[in-house]
Write a protein that holds these residues in place. Structure first.
Motif, PDB file in Angstrom:
ATOM      1  N   LEU A  69       1.004  -1.086   0.064  1.00 32.29           N
ATOM      2  CA  LEU A  69       0.020  -0.182  -0.019  1.00 32.29           C
ATOM      3  C   LEU A  69       1.016   1.017  -0.135  1.00 32.29           C
ATOM      4  N   GLY A  70       0.955   1.768  -1.232  1.00 33.81           N
ATOM      5  CA  GLY A  70       1.684   2.945  -1.279  1.00 33.81           C
ATOM      6  C   GLY A  70       1.042   4.263  -2.003  1.00 33.81           C
ATOM      7  N   HIS A  71       1.570   5.205  -2.191  1.00 30.99           N
ATOM      8  CA  HIS A  71       0.991   6.442  -2.581  1.00 30.99           C
ATOM      9  C   HIS A  71       1.739   7.563  -3.566  1.00 30.99           C
ATOM     10  N   HIS A  72       3.136   6.941  -3.906  1.00 33.63           N
ATOM     11  CA  HIS A  72       3.680   7.599  -4.848  1.00 33.63           C
ATOM     12  C   HIS A  72       3.297   7.347  -6.342  1.00 33.63           C
ATOM     13  N   ILE A  73       3.886   8.234  -7.225  1.00 33.31           N
ATOM     14  CA  ILE A  73       3.481   8.193  -8.624  1.00 33.31           C
ATOM     15  C   ILE A  73       4.604   6.837  -8.986  1.00 33.31           C
ATOM     16  N   VAL A  74       3.953   6.031  -9.709  1.00 35.12           N
ATOM     17  CA  VAL A  74       4.874   4.664 -10.204  1.00 35.12           C
ATOM     18  C   VAL A  74       4.796   4.429 -11.744  1.00 35.12           C
ATOM     19  N   ARG A  75       3.998   5.291 -12.300  1.00 34.16           N
ATOM     20  CA  ARG A  75       3.864   4.898 -13.733  1.00 34.16           C
ATOM     21  C   ARG A  75       4.211   5.855 -14.660  1.00 34.16           C
ATOM     22  N   ASN A  76       4.821   5.662 -15.814  1.00 37.53           N
ATOM     23  CA  ASN A  76       5.195   6.965 -16.818  1.00 37.53           C
ATOM     24  C   ASN A  76       3.831   7.175 -17.670  1.00 37.53           C
ATOM     25  N   ASN A  77       3.407   5.952 -18.011  1.00 40.66           N
ATOM     26  CA  ASN A  77       2.119   6.194 -18.676  1.00 40.66           C
ATOM     27  C   ASN A  77       1.382   4.986 -18.828  1.00 40.66           C
ATOM     28  N   GLY A  78      -0.003   4.978 -19.643  1.00 42.33           N
ATOM     29  CA  GLY A  78      -1.014   4.050 -19.403  1.00 42.33           C
ATOM     30  C   GLY A  78      -0.686   2.482 -20.094  1.00 42.33           C
ATOM     31  N   SER A  79       0.611   2.562 -20.604  1.00 43.60           N
ATOM     32  CA  SER A  79       0.974   1.496 -21.469  1.00 43.60           C
ATOM     33  C   SER A  79       1.933   0.660 -20.621  1.00 43.60           C
ATOM     34  N   CYS A  81      -1.733  -1.754  -3.987  1.00 43.77           N
ATOM     35  CA  CYS A  81      -2.648  -0.723  -3.892  1.00 43.77           C
ATOM     36  C   CYS A  81      -2.187   0.755  -3.793  1.00 43.77           C
ATOM     37  N   ASN A  82      -2.681   1.574  -4.763  1.00 38.09           N
ATOM     38  CA  ASN A  82      -2.023   2.857  -4.691  1.00 38.09           C
ATOM     39  C   ASN A  82      -2.966   3.835  -5.267  1.00 38.09           C
ATOM     40  N   PRO A  83      -3.581   5.015  -4.332  1.00 41.17           N
ATOM     41  CA  PRO A  83      -4.666   5.880  -4.867  1.00 41.17           C
ATOM     42  C   PRO A  83      -4.156   6.560  -6.196  1.00 41.17           C
ATOM     43  N   ASN A  84      -3.150   6.819  -6.527  1.00 45.71           N
ATOM     44  CA  ASN A  84      -2.648   7.376  -7.891  1.00 45.71           C
ATOM     45  C   ASN A  84      -2.813   6.220  -8.955  1.00 45.71           C
ATOM     46  N   GLU A  85      -2.614   5.116  -8.806  1.00 46.48           N
ATOM     47  CA  GLU A  85      -3.037   4.208  -9.930  1.00 46.48           C
ATOM     48  C   GLU A  85      -4.469   3.854  -9.986  1.00 46.48           C
ATOM     49  N   ILE A  86      -5.256   3.868  -8.735  1.00 44.55           N
ATOM     50  CA  ILE A  86      -6.799   3.858  -8.741  1.00 44.55           C
ATOM     51  C   ILE A  86      -7.385   5.076  -9.977  1.00 44.55           C
ATOM     52  N   VAL A  87      -6.947   6.059  -9.661  1.00 40.76           N
ATOM     53  CA  VAL A  87      -7.679   7.144 -10.220  1.00 40.76           C
ATOM     54  C   VAL A  87      -6.743   7.698 -11.589  1.00 40.76           C
ATOM     55  N   GLY A  88      -5.646   6.954 -11.913  1.00 42.08           N
ATOM     56  CA  GLY A  88      -4.895   7.092 -13.243  1.00 42.08           C
ATOM     57  C   GLY A  88      -4.191   8.113 -13.217  1.00 42.08           C
ATOM     58  N   ARG A  89      -3.521   8.547 -12.270  1.00 45.27           N
ATOM     59  CA  ARG A  89      -2.357   9.635 -12.204  1.00 45.27           C
ATOM     60  C   ARG A  89      -0.932   8.850 -12.676  1.00 45.27           C
ATOM     61  N   SER A  90      -0.325   9.540 -13.508  1.00 42.21           N
ATOM     62  CA  SER A  90       1.029   8.919 -13.905  1.00 42.21           C
ATOM     63  C   SER A  90       1.869  10.325 -14.380  1.00 42.21           C
ATOM     64  N   VAL A  91       3.230  10.124 -14.903  1.00 46.34           N
ATOM     65  CA  VAL A  91       4.116  11.180 -15.272  1.00 46.34           C
ATOM     66  C   VAL A  91       3.442  12.021 -16.329  1.00 46.34           C
TER      67      VAL A  91
END
Length: 315
Positions: free
Chosen positions: A85-95, A105-115
């Protein structure tokens, strides 16, 4: 808007956990989050702590398989068997596939936040705020507890006008609406709140907890954060730190856990190598997925658009 019921159904270890072994991060937010997690999942127990994103202290009775099957709180762990369970940005883009985070589980991932999408609207709070929303947990009414919760990851500073007030309000009022936080949000950008926050920080100092080297300052009294990170480097020192910070949190919040849930005797440690690199330089040579796999990255975060911090050599 996030849906707590959907999140729990996808990650049942968050709310209906069996006897999980838990590894926590090494600061106030991690300790608050781990304490509340244990209170809600009484069959689970703390068995270790991951410090400075570099050294993992863990109960010496645990095997590598046990560590791979553990729950990691306030951490983004890149291993397909680990649940984190974390909350940092971990994704560059949706691919990006991010296979190592498939059970996390990560709230940024749940709502689609990325670089490349919504980076400025990334999660601005602590893990404890997410868990309190998920569990529909009220803010305890005891002295300084409201300040303690907002001190996690300097969330009270993020929620002030000179920082990221609009984004913080969007998360609290829209993405994960929680009435206690909506009410509390009205207080955090006031001199009165900061005066109480200053008193809390003085109390934490008197208890021996460490402030840390925060740079961002609050609007009125120029307060920095207060991480409560351990300065211990020995297994016994780390065990004492966990007992001390859990004792403080239990006393202030009233969240009840049993001493048997702190299974942190006879700790051993493994230390990896933590590195910071330019994300754009990495992506010129490979995808983020290929990089994480080839380096066998254990944990990582993308704190800025062109920066990735990562650790190798743990599992």
């Amino acid at each position: 808007m996030m849906d707590a019921r959907v999140i729990v159904s996808q990650h049942p270890w968050l709310r209906h956990a069996a006897a999980e072994t838990v590894i926590m991060g090494d600061d106030l937010d991690a300790a608050l989050s781990a304490h509340l997690y244990l209170a809600k999942n009484p069959a689970s127990k703390i068995v270790g702590i991951y410090t400075e994103y570099k050294t993992l202290f863990y109960n010496s009775s645990l095997s590598t398989t046990d560590l791979e099957r553990s729950v990691y709180i306030d951490l983004d762990i890149n291993h397909p068997s680990c649940r984190s369970l974390g909350h940092h940005i971990v994704r560059n883009n949706g691919s990006d596939a991010l296979i190592g985070l498939r059970n996390s589980c990560n709230p940024n991932e749940i709502v689609g936040r990325s670089v490349t999408h919504g980076f400025k609207e990334k999660y601005p709070l602590g893990t404890i705020h997410f868990l309190m929303w998920l569990y529909n947990e009220p803010i305890p009414s005891t002295q300084f507890t409201e300040q303690l919760i907002w001190l996690a990851d300097s969330a009270f500073i993020n929620g002030q006008e000179h920082r990221f007030q609009k984004n913080t309000a969007n998360w609290i009022c829209n993405e994960m609406p929680h009435p206690p936080f909506v009410q509390s949000l009205k207080k955090i950008d006031t001199m009165e709140f900061e005066t109480e926050m200053e008193r809390l920080q003085q109390q934490l100092s008197s208890l021996g907890f460490q402030k840390g080297s925060g740079q961002t300052r609050s609007r009125y009294k120029q307060l920095t954060g207060f991480q409560c990170q351990s300065t211990a480097i020995s297994p016994d020192g780390m065990t004492q730190y966990i007992h001390d910070i859990f004792s403080m949190i239990g006393s202030m919040t009233g969240w009840q856990i049993s001493q048997s849930q702190l299974d942190i005797s006879n700790l051993r440690s493994v230390t990896g190598a933590r590195t910071s690199e330019s994300l754009s330089n990495i992506l010129k040579q490979s995808s983020l997925d290929s990089f994480l796999s080839s380096k066998n990255v254990f944990s990582y975060a993308i704190p800025f658009r062109d920066n990735i911090n990562y650790t190798v050599g743990i599992l």
